[in-house]
Structure formats: C-alpha cells, structure tokens
Design an enzyme around this catalytic site. Structure first.
Site, PDB file in Angstrom:
ATOM      1  N   HIS A  20      11.545  -9.936  68.288  1.00  0.00           N
ATOM      2  CA  HIS A  20      12.483 -10.789  67.578  1.00  0.00           C
ATOM      3  C   HIS A  20      12.616 -10.409  66.097  1.00  0.00           C
ATOM      4  O   HIS A  20      13.490 -10.932  65.408  1.00  0.00           O
ATOM      5  CB  HIS A  20      12.043 -12.252  67.675  1.00  0.00           C
ATOM      6  CG  HIS A  20      12.309 -12.862  69.015  1.00  0.00           C
ATOM      7  ND1 HIS A  20      12.071 -12.209  70.206  1.00  0.00           N
ATOM      8  CD2 HIS A  20      12.796 -14.091  69.363  1.00  0.00           C
ATOM      9  CE1 HIS A  20      12.392 -13.000  71.217  1.00  0.00           C
ATOM     10  NE2 HIS A  20      12.842 -14.145  70.734  1.00  0.00           N
ATOM     11  N   ARG A  75      41.024 -33.769  31.578  1.00  0.00           N
ATOM     12  CA  ARG A  75      41.059 -35.209  31.786  1.00  0.00           C
ATOM     13  C   ARG A  75      40.258 -35.637  33.027  1.00  0.00           C
ATOM     14  O   ARG A  75      39.701 -36.725  33.078  1.00  0.00           O
ATOM     15  CB  ARG A  75      42.512 -35.645  31.931  1.00  0.00           C
ATOM     16  CG  ARG A  75      42.713 -37.117  31.824  1.00  0.00           C
ATOM     17  CD  ARG A  75      44.142 -37.586  32.047  1.00  0.00           C
ATOM     18  NE  ARG A  75      45.161 -36.573  32.155  1.00  0.00           N
ATOM     19  CZ  ARG A  75      46.246 -36.722  32.917  1.00  0.00           C
ATOM     20  NH1 ARG A  75      46.423 -37.806  33.638  1.00  0.00           N
ATOM     21  NH2 ARG A  75      47.168 -35.773  32.958  1.00  0.00           N
ATOM     22  N   TYR A  99       7.072 -24.395  78.399  1.00  0.00           N
ATOM     23  CA  TYR A  99       7.930 -23.379  77.805  1.00  0.00           C
ATOM     24  C   TYR A  99       7.263 -22.730  76.596  1.00  0.00           C
ATOM     25  O   TYR A  99       6.758 -23.418  75.698  1.00  0.00           O
ATOM     26  CB  TYR A  99       9.271 -23.997  77.357  1.00  0.00           C
ATOM     27  CG  TYR A  99      10.137 -23.019  76.586  1.00  0.00           C
ATOM     28  CD1 TYR A  99      10.798 -21.996  77.242  1.00  0.00           C
ATOM     29  CD2 TYR A  99      10.236 -23.097  75.198  1.00  0.00           C
ATOM     30  CE1 TYR A  99      11.563 -21.077  76.534  1.00  0.00           C
ATOM     31  CE2 TYR A  99      10.999 -22.192  74.483  1.00  0.00           C
ATOM     32  CZ  TYR A  99      11.656 -21.182  75.161  1.00  0.00           C
ATOM     33  OH  TYR A  99      12.401 -20.268  74.458  1.00  0.00           O
ATOM     34  N   ASN A 106       9.936 -20.593  65.603  1.00  0.00           N
ATOM     35  CA  ASN A 106      10.930 -21.528  66.114  1.00  0.00           C
ATOM     36  C   ASN A 106      11.101 -22.665  65.114  1.00  0.00           C
ATOM     37  O   ASN A 106      10.432 -23.692  65.183  1.00  0.00           O
ATOM     38  CB  ASN A 106      10.460 -22.056  67.475  1.00  0.00           C
ATOM     39  CG  ASN A 106      11.623 -22.463  68.365  1.00  0.00           C
ATOM     40  OD1 ASN A 106      11.559 -23.450  69.061  1.00  0.00           O
ATOM     41  ND2 ASN A 106      12.685 -21.690  68.351  1.00  0.00           N
ATOM     42  N   GLY A 151      13.948 -18.162  75.983  1.00  0.00           N
ATOM     43  CA  GLY A 151      15.394 -18.143  76.184  1.00  0.00           C
ATOM     44  C   GLY A 151      15.739 -18.114  77.656  1.00  0.00           C
ATOM     45  O   GLY A 151      15.312 -18.971  78.431  1.00  0.00           O
TER      46      GLY A 151
END
Length: 503
Positions: free
Chosen positions: A83, A281, A53, A195, A60
């Site tokens: 991208h 407080r 891949y 990535n 994708g």
C-alpha cells in the site's frame, strides 16, 4: 515539557507545542489500560479462530479470504509494503510530524487493537525528531489515507525514508541513529496504522491554523488600505451590523474601527464621496463570512483529531469487533473544500483592493503608486501577479469532495477525496498569503504618499512591520523579491504581526 495523549482531548495548542516548541509526548495512564484491553481482544479472537476483517482476512476485495495463523504477521507487513505507493512531492516535515501525532492520538483511544510497544515506537519517533518522508499524492480519502499512512508505517519497521535531525536517510538508518529499534508487526497492527484519516487531517490542521492567522492579518492590511484610499468609516459603525447580527461580521467591523481609531486619513459619508466600492465597504461582510467558515472547519477538525477512524473497531468493554466506515473522510473533505473556497475569497477581495490602490482612474494617487509615473512603472505588475494567483485559486477551489472513483474491484465504491481537498486548500492559503503581501506593499506605499505620520496608531504598527521587510519604493526594482520576503514574514512571524494588529 510534555503533553499526554489519550485519544480524546488533544488540542491545537498542544499540537503546536509538540511540532514547534519541542514538547515530548506521553500516553496517559487511562489510555494505557484501554490499549491493553483492545489488544487482548485481538489475541483472544485469534486463539478462538474468530474471523475478523484485517486480522485474519485479506483486505478490500480480499475480505472474504481467510488467512492462516502462521501467516498473520506476513499479512501485515505485506499490507504496508503493497500500500506504500503514494507519489509526488513529500508532505512538509511539519505535516509529517502532525501525522505522527494524530495517528498516535487515535491509537491511544484504545479501539484499534495495536500493541503498546508499536504505539510507543511511533511516539518515540516523534520525541526523537524522526519523521517519515511521505509523498503527498495517492490517497482517495476512504478506507483511510492508505497510501500516505503506509509510508508512515514503513518507518516503524525500518523501511522507507525518513528525516532525522534535518537529514534525509533510510528509515532503518534514522531509527538506528536515534537509538530506536524497528518493530515486527503482529496481527491487526499494519491495518491499525494505516486505516485512518490522519493525512488529510494533518494537512487540514496545518492549513486551518495558517488560514486563521492569515484571515486575522487580512483585517489589519485592509484597514491600512482604507487609509491609503481615504476610506469611509461609516460602513463599519455598529448600527448597520447590529441589524444583521452575524457575530463574525460584527467582530470584523469592530476590529476595523479599532485599527482606524485616531486616523487622519479616513473620511465620513459625503466628505469626499458618499460610499466606497464593495471591496472596501463590504470588508466585514466578506471577511466575517470567512471567519464563519473557519469556525466550522475548526469544529470538524477538533472532532476528527480525537476520533477513532480505523476499521474494524474493537470495543473491549463489550467484546464486540465492528467493521464500519469511520475511515471515510467525507466530513473533512467538505471542511477542506469549504476552507479553500473561503480563503480564495480572502485573496479575491484583496486583489480588488490592490486594483483600487494602483489604478489612477479609481483614486487620486500617483498612477500605479509609481515614484515617477511613465518613466517608472511602479507597482503596476504586482496587480497582474495577484490576479494570476486569484485565478489559480479559482481552479484549486473546485470542490474535490464532489468526485469519487470506485476502487478495490468496486468493494470501495465511494470515496471522499479528502486529502486532495486538504492539499488544494493548503495551496490556496499559500497563494492568498502572497496576494495579501502585495496588498500590504501597495497600502504601505499609498500611506507614504498620503503621509504615514497621519496613520492611526494601530495601522502605523502594521505599516512599520511591512517596512521591516519592504522599504519605501523610490525607484523601480525587482518586486518579486519584496513580495516573497513579506509573504515569508507574514508566515514565519505571523503571531508577532497579529499581536501588533490585535493589541
């Protein structure tokens, strides 16, 4: 001076040294070997026609599309260009530089298959003060911070925009002026560069460091407020905190007591009143809980800055190439949402203390700390401004991590929105700093009415620092200028201010 990166041991101090002190970055000798080994796996896989891949497939939904050897370089440059669609205002120069450093560190782990010369150019950009212009919107926080990191990668191929020595120009021109040459991406390298989670993590690191400093400052400012309101010190003594033994709560209570040691303005139970309102407080309980969150955030970011977060990962020892999901930003998304919520509370309780300082129904000070009540409004509207910022924080603190929108034709069907969470947390911190600046101004003015000579030695130092930026109010003026000036001081000189608080 320089630091060495190996993907496993980068620290916050080293990040600060590189970004703010001009340290150079080098790759450790062990990391060099690991980088070369993982690259050899990529090249051997290509020779043997092994389908991996992102190396010889599309991305994708296109992961089942096999790419020919002749097109592998084009595949990578096409990835970066397509991208690079982030939008909006760019990240700060500081964040962009942190992104460069964190991406370099992740690649130096040796699980990404990038060539050494490509990683070295990324480091050279950092060392030569060349930073990419990276728009801040457009990341889903899974499949990595694809859009913003693509703008980072554009710089390495001589495209996009960059800042060189403070001047904005094209990426190619910035490299040229710095004496650097762009690279031509080879198989896997585009994917290796984009990535990952370095956008959300870079914003997270910057946000965390500012948040930690601001939370520490809040203790000192709150102590000054306690003196301005003649607060009761009994609530900070060790006994009650020992029976609810949160270390952070105990630490804050101890710090408040140490700041107030020697004060002539604080009181004890029954001296004026039996107990104070919660915003006074319960400072240890609220500020201490914030410190718990900061510890959690620090732990998660420390892991993330030394992690391999791309896909696929290449294990040179076994020869395995594994497609997984380390790019998913869920751990950082949760941490950033948690950080935003915590820092919203720092501002929220601060605003309540501001109200107690300016409201004449809640104290015996001049109304709204005005030098001439009625004719002059004094600090009345500063509380409005603080309330507005606190309200805005409530919207920003809505958790981004509960959202998810499927992408890539539903292949990437669950995302983290971690970068949105980080951006919102950072904005909350900026708002909260202004709220604390308002409290500091009001507390210092209250101290003037009570007699600043009666302050504890430690809070007198805090008071003096405030007065460097904001003079005593003798008549109405444009208070936004005071608030912005002090907020800037709290950010730029925060370590010096904290030194005053802590020592």
């Amino acid at each position: 001076m320089f630091i060495q990166i190996d993907g496993n041991s980068l620290t916050y101090d080293q990040i600060h040294q590189v970004i703010h002190e001009g340290y150079s970055v080098k790759i450790s000798s062990d990391a060099l070997e690991n980088i070369k080994k993982s690259r050899n796996i990529v090249e051997e896989s290509i020779i043997n026609n092994k389908v991996i891949y992102g190396v010889n497939t599309g991305f994708g939904k296109f992961s089942d599309t096999v790419i020919s050897k002749d097109d592998l370089a084009d595949l990578q440059i096409n990835l970066i260009r397509s991208h690079a669609c982030a939008l909006g205002e760019p990240f700060s120069l500081e964040v962009s530089k942190v992104m460069l450093l964190l991406r370099a560190n992740a690649l130096a782990k040796g699980f990404s298959g990038i060539r050494l010369e490509t990683l070295q150019l990324l480091i050279d950009c950092l060392n030569h003060n060349v930073a990419p212009v990276i728009p801040s919107q457009g990341s889903l926080g899974a499949s990595g911070d694809l859009a913003p990191l693509s703008h980072l990668a554009l710089l390495l191929v001589g495209e996009g925009e960059a800042i060189y020595n403070g001047e904005k120009m094209s990426g190619g021109e910035a490299l040229k002026q710095a004496g650097l040459e762009p690279i031509k991406l080879q198989a896997k390298e585009g994917l290796a560069l984009i990535n990952g989670t370095q956008a959300m993590t870079a914003v997270g690191v910057v946000a965390y460091m500012e948040a930690q400093e601001l939370a520490d400052l809040a203790d000192g400012i709150a102590a000054l407020t306690l003196e301005g309101l003649q607060g009761i010190v009994d609530a900070f003594t060790p006994e009650s905190h020992s029976v609810r033994p949160y270390p952070e709560q105990q630490k804050v209570a101890g710090r408040i007591l140490s700041y107030l040691e020697g004060s002539q303005l604080t009181t004890t139970q029954g001296q004026i009143r039996v107990q104070d309102a919660y915003s006074l407080r319960c400072i240890p309980q609220v500020h201490g809980a914030v410190q718990q969150v900061l510890n959690y955030v620090r732990e998660k970011l420390t892991i993330e800055i030394n992690s391999a977060t791309d896909n696929p990962l290449i294990f040179s020892d076994s020869g395995k190439v594994i497609s997984g999901g380390n790019f998913h930003g869920q751990p950082i998304a949760f941490a950033m949402d948690f950080l935003g919520i915590a820092m919203s509370e720092i501002a929220s309780i601060s605003e309540r203390r501001i109200e107690r300082l300016v409201n004449p129904q809640l104290n015996d000070l001049p109304a709204f700390l005005s030098p001439d009540p009625g004719l002059q409004s004094g600090l009345m509207i500063t509380q409005y401004a603080a309330a507005s910022l606190v309200s805005e924080n409530k919207t920003l603190a809505h958790p981004s991590s509960v959202d998810s929108i499927p992408s890539s034709a539903n292949q990437e069907d669950h995302v983290s929105m971690g970068t949105t969470a980080a951006r919102h947390a950072y904005q909350i911190i900026q708002n909260s700093r202004k709220v604390l600046a308002i409290e500091a101004i009001c507390a210092a003015q209250a101290a003037d009415f009570r007699g600043s000579n009666k302050l504890a030695p430690e809070t007198k130092r805090v008071y003096s620092k405030i007065r460097e930026a904001v003079p005593t109010i003798t008549q109405d003026r444009i208070f936004s200028l005071d608030i912005e000036r002090l907020a800037k001081l709290l950010k730029e000189d925060v370590r010096e201010v904290n030194y005053q608080l802590m020592h």
